[in-house]
Design an enzyme around this catalytic site. Structure first.
Site, short mmCIF file in Angstrom:
data_model
loop_
_atom_site.label_atom_id
_atom_site.label_comp_id
_atom_site.label_asym_id
_atom_site.label_seq_id
_atom_site.Cartn_x
_atom_site.Cartn_y
_atom_site.Cartn_z
N ARG A 218 41.49 55.31 46.86
CA ARG A 218 42.56 55.66 45.92
C ARG A 218 43.25 56.94 46.38
NH1 ARG A 218 38.91 53.17 41.97
NH2 ARG A 218 37.70 55.08 41.82
N PHE B 159 44.52 43.05 41.10
CA PHE B 159 43.13 43.24 40.63
C PHE B 159 42.97 44.74 40.28
CE2 PHE B 159 43.17 39.95 43.95
CZ PHE B 159 42.69 38.85 43.25
N ASP C 231 45.93 42.24 36.38
CA ASP C 231 44.51 41.96 36.20
C ASP C 231 44.39 40.87 35.14
OD1 ASP C 231 41.85 43.69 37.14
OD2 ASP C 231 41.51 42.47 35.35
N SER C 232 43.24 40.19 35.12
CA SER C 232 43.05 39.15 34.12
C SER C 232 42.22 39.66 32.95
CB SER C 232 42.40 37.92 34.75
OG SER C 232 41.20 38.30 35.38
N ASP D 243 42.47 44.17 45.81
CA ASP D 243 41.07 44.59 45.66
C ASP D 243 40.32 43.58 44.79
OD1 ASP D 243 38.75 46.07 45.72
OD2 ASP D 243 39.40 47.49 44.19
N CYS E 99 34.72 43.30 48.82
CA CYS E 99 33.47 43.95 48.43
C CYS E 99 32.32 42.95 48.50
CB CYS E 99 33.58 44.57 47.04
SG CYS E 99 33.92 43.38 45.75
N1 SAH Z 1 40.89 48.18 42.10
C1 SAH Z 1 40.09 48.41 40.91
C2 SAH Z 1 38.80 47.58 40.90
C3 SAH Z 1 39.03 46.07 40.98
S1 SAH Z 1 37.66 45.11 40.49
C4 SAH Z 1 39.80 49.90 40.77
O1 SAH Z 1 40.17 50.68 41.66
O2 SAH Z 1 39.21 50.29 39.75
C5 SAH Z 1 38.30 43.50 40.42
C6 SAH Z 1 39.18 43.20 39.22
O3 SAH Z 1 39.70 41.89 39.40
C7 SAH Z 1 38.51 43.19 37.85
O4 SAH Z 1 39.17 44.11 37.03
C8 SAH Z 1 38.73 41.75 37.30
O5 SAH Z 1 39.04 41.75 35.92
C9 SAH Z 1 39.90 41.29 38.12
N2 SAH Z 1 40.04 39.85 38.37
C10 SAH Z 1 39.11 38.96 38.76
N3 SAH Z 1 39.67 37.75 39.02
C11 SAH Z 1 41.00 37.88 38.79
C12 SAH Z 1 42.12 37.00 38.90
N4 SAH Z 1 41.97 35.75 39.34
N5 SAH Z 1 43.35 37.47 38.61
C13 SAH Z 1 43.50 38.74 38.17
N6 SAH Z 1 42.48 39.63 38.08
C14 SAH Z 1 41.25 39.21 38.36
#
Ligand code: SAH
Length: 400
Positions: free
Chosen positions: A206, A225, A254-255, A304, A344
Site C-alpha cells: 500500500r 478486491f 468488492d463483494s 488483490d 496470496c
Molecule cells: N486489498 C485488500 C485485501 C483484499 S482481500 C486490502 O488491502 O485490505 C480480498 C477481497 O476480495 C475481500 O475483501 C473479499 O470480500 C473480496 N472478494 C472475493 N471475491 C470477490 C469477487 N468475486 N468480487 C469482488 N470481491 C471479491
C-alpha cells in the site's frame, strides 16, 4: 511419553528442520489431540518433539529439534517473547503488527496480530489449541497488554477437526478499533473483519502504491478486491502529497458490503471527503468485463484477489482464474499505466505467478515492463527452514 515412528527414509525433511510430519510418513504411533510426541526415524533416532493432530493430513507439527528441550509453559513463553522481540528488528510503520506468524516464529498454527492495545489470535492447530492458556498468558506477559480476542474461525480449524471459537480470551473491551498505518488511519472490527480484522500483510505494498500515485499522479485508479479500501486510501494519500487529488477518479470494487461501508468511511477518517471515489458492491470479474466492453481505461489497477489455491492441489484451477483476471486488467490498462497484481495463494509459487501474469498479457495483446516484485510485509516473515511462508507475491507491471 508417546512416540511416532516414521517410515524409513522419511526423516529427511525434519533433519532440514521443516516442521511438518505428514500422515503418509508415519509408520506407527499416535496420541491425543495436541499432545506432545517424540518423533523418531525408522531406526529409532530422535528427530523432534511435535504436537499430534489426529484429524489432519499434517499429522504432527514440530515444536523443537532439540532432544533436551522440554515442551512446557516456559517453552511457549520463550517462543512468544522472541517472536515479539523480533518485530523490533523490522521496519514496521504501523501500530497494527503481526506478532506471531505460525511456523516462521516456531509456533505452527498460531497467528497473533496486535492492533494498538488489543491482541487478536487464531489457534489453528491441535498443538496450539492444547496450549491455549499458556500461550495467552505468554502473549500478555510479552507485550504488557491486557486484551486478547480469539478469532479461531478460519477454515484451517476444520482440517484439524476443531470447532470455530471466537470471543474475548483475556480481558475485554471494544472490538471496533482504529490503527495508524504509514500516513493514514484505518478502522477495523476484530470480531467481524476478515482474518483477524485486517490485511496487515499488504502494508508495504500500500505504501508503494502511495509513492507511485504521488510520482505518476494517477488520474484514473481501479482498486479490485478492495476490502476496506486500504489501497484506495493509500492512492489518495499519495495524490494528496503531490497536490493531485483534485480531478482524480477512484473506483474500488468488492463483494462485501460491510467492507465497502468501511472503505467509504475511510475517506472521512483521512480527510478525503472531497475525493471522487466510487465504491462498487460487485463481482470483480463481471465488472472488469463490463469496463472492457465500455472501452474504459485506467492509469493504475490493483488486483488483490482472495486465495484461489490454498494448496498445490488447487493450483491448476486457480491459475486459470488468475490468468483470466489479469487478462481483463491488462485490457483496461492505459499505456504507461501501472498494474499491481497479487496472489496470496500458497499453492502458486512466485515463478508460476510470473508466468500466469505474462501469459495473461500475451493473451490481452499487451506488453509491459515488470518493474518491481512485491511481497508480504516483514512481520509476516518467511524463514529459511519453511519456504511455504512465501505465500503473498506481487508484481508491478508498467504497460508499454
Ligand atoms: N486489498 C485488500 C485485501 C483484499 S482481500 C486490502 O488491502 O485490505 C480480498 C477481497 O476480495 C475481500 O475483501 C473479499 O470480500 C473480496 N472478494 C472475493 N471475491 C470477490 C469477487 N468475486 N468480487 C469482488 N470481491 C471479491
Amino acid at each position: 511419553m508417546k512416540v511416532l515412528r516414521l517410515r524409513p527414509g522419511k526423516e529427511r525433511s525434519l533433519q532440514r528442520r521443516h516442521p511438518w510430519i505428514f500422515e503418509s510418513a508415519i509408520a506407527k504411533g499416535g496420541a491425543d489431540a495436541g499432545e506432545t510426541v517424540r518423533i523418531e526415524s525408522g531406526d529409532g533416532q530422535f528427530l523432534a518433539w511435535a504436537a499430534f493432530s489426529p484429524n489432519s493430513k499434517i499429522r504432527a507439527r514440530a515444536w523443537s529439534f532439540d532432544e533436551k528441550q522440554r515442551i512446557d509453559a516456559a517453552f511457549f513463553a520463550a517462543r512468544v517473547a522472541s517472536a515479539v522481540a523480533a518485530r523490533e528488528l523490522f521496519d514496521l510503520q504501523s501500530d497494527g503488527v503481526r506478532l506471531i506468524h505460525g511456523e516462521a516464529d516456531g509456533l505452527p498454527g498460531l497467528i497473533v496480530d496486535r492492533y494498538g492495545d488489543t491482541l487478536v489470535a487464531q489457534f489453528l492447530s491441535a498443538g496450539v489449541e492444547r496450549w491455549k492458556g499458556a500461550l495467552a498468558d505468554a502473549l500478555l506477559a510479552a507485550t504488557g497488554l491486557q486484551k486478547l480476542y480469539e478469532r479461531s474461525d478460519a477454515s484451517g480449524r476444520e482440517r484439524e477437526g476443531l470447532p470455530p471459537v471466537t470471543g474475548w480470551l483475556r480481558g475485554h473491551g471494544e472490538t471496533e478499533l482504529t490503527i495508524r498505518e504509514h500516513e493514514w488511519r484505518l478502522g477495523l472490527d476484530v470480531a467481524t473483519g476478515h482474518k483477524t480484522g485486517f490485511y496487515l500483510d499488504q502494508r508495504d505494498s500500500r505504501k508503494r502504491f502511495a509513492e507511485l500515485a504521488a510520482r505518476r499522479r494517477f488520474r484514473r485508479v481501479l482498486n479490485c478486491f478492495c476490502y476496506t479500501g486500504g489501497f484506495t486510501v493509500a492512492a489518495l494519500a499519495g495524490l494528496k502529497s503531490a497536490g493531485a487529488v483534485s480531478g482524480a477518479e477512484l473506483i474500488s470494487i468488492d463483494s462485501s458490503l460491510p467492507a465497502l461501508e468501511r472503505a467509504r468511511a475511510h475517506l472521512a477518517l483521512n480527510g478525503f471527503e472531497e475525493a471522487q471515489a466510487e465504491f462498487l458492491d460487485a463481482d470483480v470479474n463481471a465488472s472488469l468485463r463490463r469496463f472492457v466492453e465500455e472501452g474504459r481505461s485506467f492509469d493504475a489497477i490493483v488486483l488483490d484477489p482472495p486465495k484461489f489455491a490454498p494448496t498445490v492441489a488447487h493450483a491448476e484451477r486457480a491459475a486459470r482464474a488468475y490468468k483470466d483476471l489479469n487478462r481483463q486488467a491488462f485490457k483496461l490498462l492505459a499505456p504507461g499505466g501501472h498494474l499491481l497484481t497479487f496472489s496470496c495463494s500458497g499453492g502458486i509459487g512466485a515463478d508460476l505467478f510470473h508466468k500466469i501474469v505474462a501469459s495473461a498479457g500475451i493473451d490481452a495483446g499487451v506488453d509491459g515492463y515488470i518493474t518491481e516484485r512485491l511481497g508480504a510485509a516483514p512481520d509476516h516473515p518467511m524463514t529459511i527452514e519453511f519456504p511455504e511462508g512465501e505465500y503473498l507475491k506481487g508484481l508491478v507491471v508498467v504497460r508499454k
